[in-house]
Design an enzyme around this catalytic site. Sequence first.
Site, PDB file in Angstrom:
ATOM      1  N   ARG A   1       4.179 -12.432   9.997  1.00 52.26           N
ATOM      2  CA  ARG A   1       4.607 -11.501   9.820  1.00 52.26           C
ATOM      3  C   ARG A   1       6.080 -11.360  10.561  1.00 52.26           C
ATOM      4  O   ARG A   1       6.112 -11.698  11.796  1.00 52.26           O
ATOM      5  CB  ARG A   1       3.840 -10.079   9.949  1.00 52.26           C
ATOM      6  CG  ARG A   1       3.240  -9.950  11.292  1.00 52.26           C
ATOM      7  CD  ARG A   1       2.803  -8.308  11.329  1.00 52.26           C
ATOM      8  NE  ARG A   1       1.732  -8.138  10.355  1.00 52.26           N
ATOM      9  CZ  ARG A   1       1.864  -6.941   9.740  1.00 52.26           C
ATOM     10  NH1 ARG A   1       2.684  -5.979   9.757  1.00 52.26           N
ATOM     11  NH2 ARG A   1       1.052  -6.765   8.765  1.00 52.26           N
TER      12      ARG A   1
ATOM     13  N   GLU B   1       0.846  -1.330   0.000  1.00 49.37           N
ATOM     14  CA  GLU B   1       0.023  -0.054  -0.025  1.00 49.37           C
ATOM     15  C   GLU B   1       0.760   1.073   0.009  1.00 49.37           C
ATOM     16  O   GLU B   1       1.557   1.405   0.649  1.00 49.37           O
ATOM     17  CB  GLU B   1      -0.791  -0.069   1.167  1.00 49.37           C
ATOM     18  CG  GLU B   1      -1.783   1.296   1.197  1.00 49.37           C
ATOM     19  CD  GLU B   1      -2.785   1.158   2.704  1.00 49.37           C
ATOM     20  OE1 GLU B   1      -3.424   2.152   2.689  1.00 49.37           O
ATOM     21  OE2 GLU B   1      -2.966  -0.056   3.285  1.00 49.37           O
TER      22      GLU B   1
ATOM     23  N   LYS C   1       3.443   1.105  10.144  1.00 52.51           N
ATOM     24  CA  LYS C   1       3.860   2.201   9.026  1.00 52.51           C
ATOM     25  C   LYS C   1       3.334   3.511   9.673  1.00 52.51           C
ATOM     26  O   LYS C   1       3.943   4.591   9.617  1.00 52.51           O
ATOM     27  CB  LYS C   1       3.192   2.236   7.843  1.00 52.51           C
ATOM     28  CG  LYS C   1       4.355   1.304   6.854  1.00 52.51           C
ATOM     29  CD  LYS C   1       3.655   1.345   5.345  1.00 52.51           C
ATOM     30  CE  LYS C   1       2.437   0.162   5.011  1.00 52.51           C
ATOM     31  NZ  LYS C   1       2.357   0.113   3.851  1.00 52.51           N
TER      32      LYS C   1
HETATM   33  P1  ATP Z   1       1.601  -1.942   8.033  1.00 52.06           P
HETATM   34  O1  ATP Z   1       0.728  -2.824   9.173  1.00 52.06           O
HETATM   35  O2  ATP Z   1       3.066  -1.732   8.729  1.00 52.06           O
HETATM   36  O3  ATP Z   1       0.830  -0.583   7.599  1.00 52.06           O
HETATM   37  P2  ATP Z   1       0.680  -3.405   6.015  1.00 52.06           P
HETATM   38  O4  ATP Z   1       0.803  -4.913   6.066  1.00 52.06           O
HETATM   39  O5  ATP Z   1      -0.445  -2.760   5.967  1.00 52.06           O
HETATM   40  O6  ATP Z   1       2.008  -2.841   6.987  1.00 52.06           O
HETATM   41  P3  ATP Z   1       1.419  -3.045   3.058  1.00 52.06           P
HETATM   42  O7  ATP Z   1       1.829  -2.243   2.401  1.00 52.06           O
HETATM   43  O8  ATP Z   1      -0.059  -3.413   2.917  1.00 52.06           O
HETATM   44  O9  ATP Z   1       1.663  -3.035   4.493  1.00 52.06           O
HETATM   45  O10 ATP Z   1       2.372  -4.504   3.077  1.00 52.06           O
HETATM   46  C1  ATP Z   1       2.646  -4.943   1.589  1.00 52.06           C
HETATM   47  C2  ATP Z   1       2.871  -6.679   1.826  1.00 52.06           C
HETATM   48  O11 ATP Z   1       4.045  -6.780   2.848  1.00 52.06           O
HETATM   49  C3  ATP Z   1       1.634  -7.176   2.274  1.00 52.06           C
HETATM   50  O12 ATP Z   1       1.633  -8.481   1.696  1.00 52.06           O
HETATM   51  C4  ATP Z   1       2.095  -7.798   3.765  1.00 52.06           C
HETATM   52  O13 ATP Z   1       1.606  -8.887   3.984  1.00 52.06           O
HETATM   53  C5  ATP Z   1       3.544  -7.717   3.726  1.00 52.06           C
HETATM   54  N1  ATP Z   1       4.132  -6.997   5.250  1.00 52.06           N
HETATM   55  C6  ATP Z   1       3.668  -5.975   5.774  1.00 52.06           C
HETATM   56  N2  ATP Z   1       4.677  -6.172   7.006  1.00 52.06           N
HETATM   57  C7  ATP Z   1       5.186  -7.027   7.081  1.00 52.06           C
HETATM   58  C8  ATP Z   1       5.834  -7.678   8.173  1.00 52.06           C
HETATM   59  N3  ATP Z   1       6.210  -6.904   9.309  1.00 52.06           N
HETATM   60  N4  ATP Z   1       6.414  -8.827   7.895  1.00 52.06           N
HETATM   61  C9  ATP Z   1       6.113  -9.822   6.868  1.00 52.06           C
HETATM   62  N5  ATP Z   1       5.480  -9.181   5.723  1.00 52.06           N
HETATM   63  C10 ATP Z   1       4.931  -7.784   6.015  1.00 52.06           C
HETATM   64 MG    MG Z   2      -1.988  -3.846   4.217  1.00 51.72          MG
END
Ligand code: ATP
Ligand code: MG
Length: 555
Positions: free
Chosen positions: A259, A33, A269
């Site tokens: 994760r 995202e 984030k």
């Molecule tokens: P945040 O909760 O930090 O905003 P998010 O999951 O909303 O993170 P995205 O940009 O949607 O962030 O994530 C893109 C990809 O990265 C998704 O497939 C997500 O599952 C993966 N991802 C995000 N954070 C992690 C993590 N801590 N460990 C492994 N994969 C991750």
């Molecule tokens: Mg997300």
Amino acid sequence: MEIPEATNFIQEIIVDDLKTGKRDKVHTRFPPEPNGYLHIGHAQSICLNFGTAQKFQGKTNIRFDDTNPTKEDVEYVDSIREDVRWLGFDWEDREYFASDYYDKIYEFAERLIELGKAYVCELKGEEVSEYRGTLTTPGKDSPWRNRSVEENLTLFRRMKAGEFEEGECFLRAKIDMAHPNMNMRDPAIYRIKKATHHRTGDKWCIYPMYDFAHPLSDWMEGITHSICTLEFEAHRPLYDWFLEALGLENRPQQIEFARLNLTYTMMSKRRLLELVESKTVMGWDDPRMPTVSGLRRRGYSPSSIREFCERIGISKADSMVDINLLYFCIREELNASAQRVMAVLDPIKLVIDNWEEGRFEEIEVENNPENPEQGTRKILFGKELFIEREDFMEEPPKKYFRLKPGGEVRLKSAYYVTCVGCEKDENGNITVVHCTYDPESRGGETPDGRKVKGTIQWVSAVHGVDVEVRLFENLFTVENPAQVPEGQVWQDLLNPESMIVKQAKIEPMVANATAADRYQFMRLGYFCLDKDSTAEKLVFNRTVGLKDSWVKQQK
Ligand code: ATP
Ligand code: MG
């Protein structure tokens, strides 16, 4: 193609799919995202998606998941591209945006309505939750649930045309209000949001929910294995339901993994954005940030991050990875490759009383004892040097093997020196240390075999260059900063000493350092040039210290 052997549970699923003929190819995607910079958790997901596809000669797409119009930014899109490329992965021409699919996703929504599987609901905020029930009690049907297909289509088109205000109504799936999985209780599909989108502008005032847009985007791109983190496990039945309800063939399979959580590290984030906006850090790429750009600025290499991701592997249960493992991975790499130099972070002058004024001697030193191929260089030794302030003590404790009155140490690669006294200013602070040297000990060797326990580094006072050095510690003082003790806010957990700035002296050869160069400052750690560096003032970041606490913990 010969099918390679599986080394984790996701690969097991893939191998099975290929062997049984359920799939004839592997196609994954990385769906960030664009609402922030990528962090080390994303790096794990990138390595996993690209790495898995590579192993099975498949492909990986990047898809910017920009379904939330209000929080996204072009700066983030650019940084994500840069970071994925830097990590060493190539998505060729397969770069997509979920927003590019809005027309198609809209059509799918109309099709669901036509199939009698979606309806426009006019329940408002509180009512919606009230009707949904709880984990232990079933929900009840919305009074709008049984509208005719025609009425739903008309209303949905009026929603699209902007005839309703935000929150007035929404489109939802018609599944089961008593379903034990709350996500299946007629979840929202489209909501009204009168916001300008960074790519589609004002074309839309209704936006699809992630749970609807994601499986459809996966399907349209021909994704076979849709890898995501564990919190989506309970959404999987919905993922499958949408694809099935729409009668789509060759459906992608969602697979969840745990994760990455790192000790002493904040990964959300939203919180990272707060750190940036409050100027607690110097930006998204602050070397203390767990972002890919921060790690890059700190001196991490792409290969060290890939190695870290390889070592932690993937699992199905949440856990916490020791941040020392990350430090270990970069330290191992730099130990093998970094140029050794001498630097003094907290300089104090050392004068060699029995050395001739104005005389300098060239000393040849190894550039990297781990790799003789890196050759040698010559440094100049003279009467006035700088040593580390803490390498001299006037009244030392027992077992202090560095410089003390009457004590002898080896100046690295140069001579043995014996302390004969020191000078102090009016406040009693030591300003100069005096020594005599043993001419027989050139190169740090003694002819009579007498033992000297301490070896300290030095920099020629005449030739040394002034540089700024930034030392970093963990940004948080607690192992799990996501868990905030009662009565505190997460900012209370910040480490006030996470960055310490030193005005240091260093060997003249580093005056020509470039951004790509990596140094070991002897006894002090591994360093690289910071982007704040100028011709007038070189600035170095400590990537990581020398001590290997991770390996010790493993023993
Ligand atoms: P945040 O909760 O930090 O905003 P998010 O999951 O909303 O993170 P995205 O940009 O949607 O962030 O994530 C893109 C990809 O990265 C998704 O497939 C997500 O599952 C993966 N991802 C995000 N954070 C992690 C993590 N801590 N460990 C492994 N994969 C991750
Ligand atoms: Mg997300």
